[in-house]
Write a protein that holds these residues in place. Structure first.
Motif, PDB file in Angstrom:
ATOM      1  N   THR A 252       1.153  -0.958  -0.388  1.00  0.00           N
ATOM      2  CA  THR A 252      -0.411  -0.460   0.306  1.00  0.00           C
ATOM      3  C   THR A 252       0.595   1.235  -0.065  1.00  0.00           C
ATOM      4  OG1 THR A 252      -0.294   0.400   2.443  1.00  0.00           O
ATOM      5  CG2 THR A 252      -1.891  -1.500   1.362  1.00  0.00           C
ATOM      6  N   VAL A 253       0.131   2.438  -0.479  1.00  0.00           N
ATOM      7  CA  VAL A 253       0.784   3.597  -0.230  1.00  0.00           C
ATOM      8  C   VAL A 253       1.157   4.583  -0.242  1.00  0.00           C
ATOM      9  CG1 VAL A 253       2.042   5.285  -1.741  1.00  0.00           C
ATOM     10  CG2 VAL A 253       1.903   3.419  -2.996  1.00  0.00           C
ATOM     11  N   THR A 254       0.967   5.239   1.011  1.00  0.00           N
ATOM     12  CA  THR A 254       0.439   6.136   2.017  1.00  0.00           C
ATOM     13  C   THR A 254       1.479   8.203   1.495  1.00  0.00           C
ATOM     14  OG1 THR A 254       2.219   6.072   3.842  1.00  0.00           O
ATOM     15  CG2 THR A 254      -0.277   5.256   3.671  1.00  0.00           C
ATOM     16  N   VAL A 255       0.922   8.784   2.071  1.00  0.00           N
ATOM     17  CA  VAL A 255       1.545  10.247   1.589  1.00  0.00           C
ATOM     18  C   VAL A 255       1.798  11.218   2.355  1.00  0.00           C
ATOM     19  CG1 VAL A 255       1.419  12.169  -0.568  1.00  0.00           C
ATOM     20  CG2 VAL A 255       0.829  10.261  -0.874  1.00  0.00           C
ATOM     21  N   ASP A 256       2.959  11.609   2.831  1.00  0.00           N
ATOM     22  CA  ASP A 256       3.045  12.188   3.876  1.00  0.00           C
ATOM     23  C   ASP A 256       2.723  13.930   3.889  1.00  0.00           C
ATOM     24  OD1 ASP A 256       5.439  13.443   2.611  1.00  0.00           O
ATOM     25  OD2 ASP A 256       7.563  12.743   3.805  1.00  0.00           O
ATOM     26  N   ALA A 257       3.379  14.559   5.043  1.00  0.00           N
ATOM     27  CA  ALA A 257       2.663  15.816   5.090  1.00  0.00           C
ATOM     28  C   ALA A 257       3.875  16.828   3.846  1.00  0.00           C
ATOM     29  CB  ALA A 257       3.074  16.047   6.187  1.00  0.00           C
ATOM     30  N   ASP A 258       4.836  16.033   3.471  1.00  0.00           N
ATOM     31  CA  ASP A 258       5.217  17.289   2.609  1.00  0.00           C
ATOM     32  C   ASP A 258       4.932  16.861   1.130  1.00  0.00           C
ATOM     33  OD1 ASP A 258       7.107  18.107   4.521  1.00  0.00           O
ATOM     34  OD2 ASP A 258       8.230  17.070   4.623  1.00  0.00           O
ATOM     35  N   ALA A 259       4.069  15.494   1.284  1.00  0.00           N
ATOM     36  CA  ALA A 259       3.865  14.808  -0.524  1.00  0.00           C
ATOM     37  C   ALA A 259       5.029  14.165  -1.076  1.00  0.00           C
ATOM     38  CB  ALA A 259       3.809  16.287  -1.490  1.00  0.00           C
ATOM     39  N   VAL A 260       6.059  13.279   0.268  1.00  0.00           N
ATOM     40  CA  VAL A 260       6.402  11.858  -0.252  1.00  0.00           C
ATOM     41  C   VAL A 260       5.652  11.286  -0.009  1.00  0.00           C
ATOM     42  CG1 VAL A 260       8.478  11.314   0.557  1.00  0.00           C
ATOM     43  CG2 VAL A 260       8.409  13.772   0.263  1.00  0.00           C
ATOM     44  N   PRO A 261       5.110   9.837  -1.249  1.00  0.00           N
ATOM     45  CA  PRO A 261       5.382   8.591  -0.796  1.00  0.00           C
ATOM     46  C   PRO A 261       5.818   7.739  -0.323  1.00  0.00           C
ATOM     47  CG  PRO A 261       5.872   9.018  -3.273  1.00  0.00           C
ATOM     48  CD  PRO A 261       6.419  10.142  -2.446  1.00  0.00           C
ATOM     49  N   HIS A 262       5.247   6.576   0.235  1.00  0.00           N
ATOM     50  CA  HIS A 262       5.869   5.667   0.706  1.00  0.00           C
ATOM     51  C   HIS A 262       4.915   4.392   1.422  1.00  0.00           C
ATOM     52  CE1 HIS A 262       8.187   8.306   3.491  1.00  0.00           C
ATOM     53  NE2 HIS A 262       7.497   9.767   3.002  1.00  0.00           N
ATOM     54  N   SER A 263       6.125   3.343   0.931  1.00  0.00           N
ATOM     55  CA  SER A 263       5.346   2.316   0.848  1.00  0.00           C
ATOM     56  C   SER A 263       4.965   1.122   2.281  1.00  0.00           C
ATOM     57  CB  SER A 263       5.773   1.299  -0.491  1.00  0.00           C
ATOM     58  OG  SER A 263       7.159   1.333  -0.131  1.00  0.00           O
ATOM     59  N   ALA A 264       4.227  -0.059   2.417  1.00  0.00           N
ATOM     60  CA  ALA A 264       4.039  -0.596   3.214  1.00  0.00           C
ATOM     61  C   ALA A 264       4.107  -2.354   2.923  1.00  0.00           C
ATOM     62  CB  ALA A 264       3.176  -0.041   4.353  1.00  0.00           C
ATOM     63  N   ALA A 265       4.048  -3.377   3.262  1.00  0.00           N
ATOM     64  CA  ALA A 265       3.478  -4.530   2.661  1.00  0.00           C
ATOM     65  C   ALA A 265       2.660  -4.467   3.847  1.00  0.00           C
ATOM     66  CB  ALA A 265       4.754  -5.485   3.565  1.00  0.00           C
TER      67      ALA A 265
END
Length: 893
Positions: A252-265
């Motif tokens: 899945t993908v989440t986007v932080d407050a700085d508009a940077v996307p991060h993935s998690a399994a």
């Protein structure tokens, strides 16, 4: 017609037949507390009462017809409470659901939504359905979430941006989410998987049956249901990791407050539910270890699925706590209750789902005509009240009963392996006896032992028990909470008696209840198609193996094959054989190695085919020949499994298969042994006729239309002055066909009256009759008469042997070469002498290339070749008179 007969014919015929065979076909007309009154009751009804330790397989926690529960039922009927009030608010059902939730919450701290049904299996089906729906909704919600995430990435221009961190780092966010959506869609379309333990029992409906491990249930009774994984290794590490290979990783993908996307399994699993009975009742009352229950909890959490505790039999106080799982401290997501919930009066079950997991519209779409009726619900609520007032007593009397049974087990360790369980859910596991005789080893198999013990306890002690379904060497002990000390002592004394009999090997007493004539009509067992043929055993080196099949002859056979039953009379033996007809499978009696004068050897196995000559005749008259034939075919299968190169058919095993024509084999040879039987008689008669003077060579042949009798006519005709073919009334036309065939060889006539034998100095008889046909009055009283009786059971009445002018010879006997004297249980011939049908079976083993001369109809050439074969190997026809041997109680030539 009696209730038992109605049951056996119209309700469940296979059970009716089994109960009759085991002398368990008893009807009960009254039940109160822990006691049942059988039908018909005696005048001394109290003395006739049966102590019921079956307890409705766990349903009768408060005994039969508890007054408090009967009062509720009566009040419902008196007040005309509606039973069918679907699509309305039912106060009784609502009150029951609230009380159940409260009772379980006291242990788990969780609120529950309750779905009521009628049976335990229905509760399991509801749990399977709800778990599958819950999984689909969960996956559907995940797919919605991923769809929104993908749309958000496109809206914010991040779909083509690479993930900054996590397992998908460097990959475009849109690609990662699209792949995840595809995998979730595949998971939704895939068939869900259910998990259960080895030896589990969850019911017999389709989904419940899939979860059930019925090792003693025919494979074709298992109807394919949902996919199931059975856990055979219960160690915590193995349980937790058992389905790791089924997990599918997505990102899945989440986007932080700085508009940077991060993935998690995260992981997707096909597992919809894990089912377990905290105490496996039908598997022999075996507790699942606490560490295994905890591991199942971890497994369910690992796969984001539900853990279901099936407490249908072990719950609702049966083990001393409301939930049998309570001592473990493990909390499930679903709980299933039934059996005792209805107080032994109502048919009711409950599926309890943790409120935070319940699918809101499940109840709208999962409905049942007979569920949630206030009548059953009010009785169940009253049963819960009884539990609360008896909870301390359950633990106390359960411990007292268990202690008594443990003392019995310690006294008789040879008979009892273990006493298991807690509270009022106990099991006594018996060791399978190992009698010396093969017959009793066949009787005491693992499937039958519990039922045989139940019969002894019922008829000798008026104590009712039954084995557990999947572990029939374990006898269930599930009395009510009301059982008193006197009945506990009575139960212990009954178990002590049975265990002592087993330990001492007193099988005559242990099985005495079978030696009672059955009531009601007997019906053969329905044939179950066989699984693929099992592999044959390997031979000992190059030694061929032959297998000889023989039916039982008469009642005394029982004592011959089972010396442990020596005290039984003929009447008791006959009653036991009639009662057990169709229940025993063919079994191997003995093995011997037989040597030829040529130096060749063959290994011989003798197999008993469990029907008597009289039973065979009765069955053929009743149109039940297919059952007889199938029993012989089953014995042939055993012969093949034993590695037989040749299978010989003795006595009625040949007759009911059309001299072996019904036996279809291409890898082994089949023989009825009739050629050598006829050859022995021919050898004797030829020498006797050659030494007889003129006027004394008139031969009367009885049974000339039979397989042996017909060929005997061909063999004897050239050597006699005249031949009389004698048969029963109505046989003349078929006898005339035989007469026409030999008319060119001698003077031949036909008679339909045995009185014609009075003019015959020589009588040969070879009928298939179960009873003697030749009486003293049929024979000449003023001349020497030779009677050659080839039939077994013999055609000549025993009184014939006492006539001073008659020599009665049992034909078809062979002396083994080299002074060999193997012992064959049940055969009373002189040492070293065997029946010629048995000898022919051995001889074919010694001659691997020779075709069977006795498959189907006989021929003169086949008879002569069999005689030459016997002489070549040193097997010599032997004249056995009644002075040499008593009547044979077993095989026929």
């Amino acid at each position: 017609m009696s209730a038992e007969l109605d049951f056996g014919r119209y309700a469940r015929p296979e059970l009716g037949r089994l109960f009759q065979a085991l002398n368990l076909d008893v009807a009960y007309r009254r039940g109160r507390g822990d006691h049942l009154t059988p039908e018909p009751a005696t005048d001394a009804e109290a003395a006739d009462q049966v102590l019921d330790l079956v307890g409705g397989a766990g349903s009768s926690l408060f005994g039969h017809n508890h007054p408090a529960l009967v009062a509720v039922a009566r009040q419902c009927l008196d007040e005309q409470l509606p039973f069918n009030a679907q699509a309305s608010i039912r106060p009784g059902a609502a009150a029951l659901a609230a009380k159940l939730s409260t009772l379980v919450r006291a242990t788990t701290g969780v609120d529950y939504v309750v779905t009521l049904g009628s049976t335990g299996a229905e509760a399991v089906e509801a749990a399977v359905k709800h778990a599958v729906v819950e999984r689909r909704r969960r996956l559907g919600a995940l797919r919605e979430e991923l769809d929104r995430s993908l749309r958000r990435l496109h809206r914010d221009g991040l779909a083509d941006t690479a993930c900054a961190t996590g397992p998908a780092a460097g990959r475009h966010c849109g690609e990662v989410i699209t792949e995840a959506i595809e995998k979730v869609t595949e998971a939704l379309a895939a068939e869900p998987v259910l998990v259960s333990l080895r030896n589990a029992f969850h019911g017999k409906t389709t989904a419940a049956g899939t979860l059930t491990h019925g090792s003693n249930v025919p494979e074709d009774l298992h109807v394919p249901g949902p996919k199931r994984v059975r856990l055979t290794d219960w160690t915590p590490e193995a349980v937790v990791a058992a389905l790791d290979d089924r997990l599918v990783e997505i990102c899945t993908v989440t986007v932080d407050a700085d508009a940077v996307p991060h993935s998690a399994a995260r992981h997707l699993s096909p597992v919809a539910a894990c089912f377990v009975e905290p105490v496996q009742g039908e598997a022999g009352v075996r507790e699942v270890p606490t560490e295994t229950l905890a591991a199942l909890r971890a497994l369910a959490d690992r796969h984001d699925t539900v853990l279901v505790f099936d407490e249908i039999q072990c719950g609702m106080g049966r083990t001393g706590t409301f939930l049998a799982s309570e001592p473990s401290g493990v909390v499930a997501d679903y709980y299933l209750l039934s059996k005792s919930l209805g107080g032994g009066l109502a048919k009711i079950s409950a599926m309890m789902v943790a409120a935070d997991r319940y699918v809101a519209d499940f109840g709208r779409h999962h409905t049942s005509t007979f569920a949630e009726d206030d009548f059953s619900a009010l009785i169940a609520t009253a049963a819960l009240d009884l539990y609360e007032s008896h909870r301390d007593r359950i633990a106390v009397v359960g411990a007292e009963l268990r202690d008594q049974l443990v003392k019995v087990a310690e006294r008789w360790p040879e008979a009892i392996a273990e006493v298991r369980g807690r509270g009022l859910l106990l099991g006594v596991e018996f060791r399978v006896p190992q009698p010396e005789s093969a017959l009793l080893r066949a009787v005491f198999d693992a499937e039958s032992l519990g039922f045989l013990i139940a019969g002894r306890l019922l008829h000798a002690h008026r104590v009712r028990v039954m084995p557990t379904l999947s572990a029939p060497t374990t006898v269930r002990v599930q009395p009510s909470a009301l059982i008193d000390t006197a009945d506990i002592e009575r139960a212990a004394a009954a178990f002590d008696d049975v265990a002592g009999l087993i330990a001492k090997g007193d099988y005559a007493t242990l099985l005495a209840h079978l030696a009672v004539p059955p009531t009601g009509a007997w019906r053969p067992r329905q044939h179950v198609p066989a699984p693929p043929r099992r592999r044959r055993v390997e031979h000992d080196g190059d030694v061929p193996r032959v297998v000889f099949l023989a039916n039982l002859d008469n009642a005394s056979t029982v004592r011959s094959l089972a010396p442990e039953l020596a005290e039984w009379s003929d009447g008791r033996c006959a009653a036991a054989l009639d009662r057990m007809r169709g229940e025993l499978s063919p079994f191997e009696v003995v093995r011997h190695r037989i040597a030829s004068e040529t130096g060749r050897v063959a290994d011989l196995s003798v197999v008993a085919v469990p029907f008597t000559a009289a039973q065979a005749v009765d069955a053929m008259r009743a149109g039940q020949r297919p059952w007889l034939s199938q029993t012989v075919l089953d014995a042939v299968e055993l012969g093949v499994e034993l590695g037989g190169d040749v299978v010989g058919l003795g006595g009625y095993t040949s007759i009911v298969t059309g001299a072996g024509r019904d036996v279809v084999e291409h890898e082994i040879r089949i023989t009825s042994g009739n050629s050598l039987t006829a050859a022995c008689a021919y050898d004797l008669l030829q020498r006797h006729l050659a030494s007889s003077g003129s006027g004394t060579r008139r031969v009367g042949l009885v049974g000339g239309i039979g397989n042996i009798g017909a060929v005997m006519a061909d063999l004897v005709a050239p050597h006699c002055e005249s031949l009389v073919l004698v048969g029963r009334p109505g046989s003349g036309r078929r006898l005339a066909t035989v007469a026409k065939r030999v008319a060119h060889l001698t003077d031949v006539s036909v008679a339909e009256d045995l009185e014609a034998l009075r003019d015959c100095p020589i009588v040969v008889s070879a009928t298939n009759a179960a009873d003697p046909v030749i009486l003293p009055t049929h024979l000449s009283a003023d001349r020497e008469v030779l009677v050659c009786d080839l039939a077994v059971p013999g055609d000549a009445h025993p009184a014939v042997a006492g006539l001073p002018n008659v020599t009665l010879v049992s034909g078809g006997r062979i002396r083994l070469p080299g002074g060999q004297t193997p012992h064959f249980p049940g055969i009373t011939l002189p040492p070293g002498v065997v029946y010629s049908c048995l000898a022919e079976t051995i001889l074919l083993g010694l001659e691997p290339e020779m075709a069977s001369p006795s498959y189907g109809g006989l021929s003169v050439a086949g008879v002569l070749s069999a005689l030459e074969l016997a002489r070549r190997h040193g097997f010599h026809p032997t004249r056995i008179t009644t002075a040499d041997v008593s009547t044979n109680p077993w095989v026929a030539s």
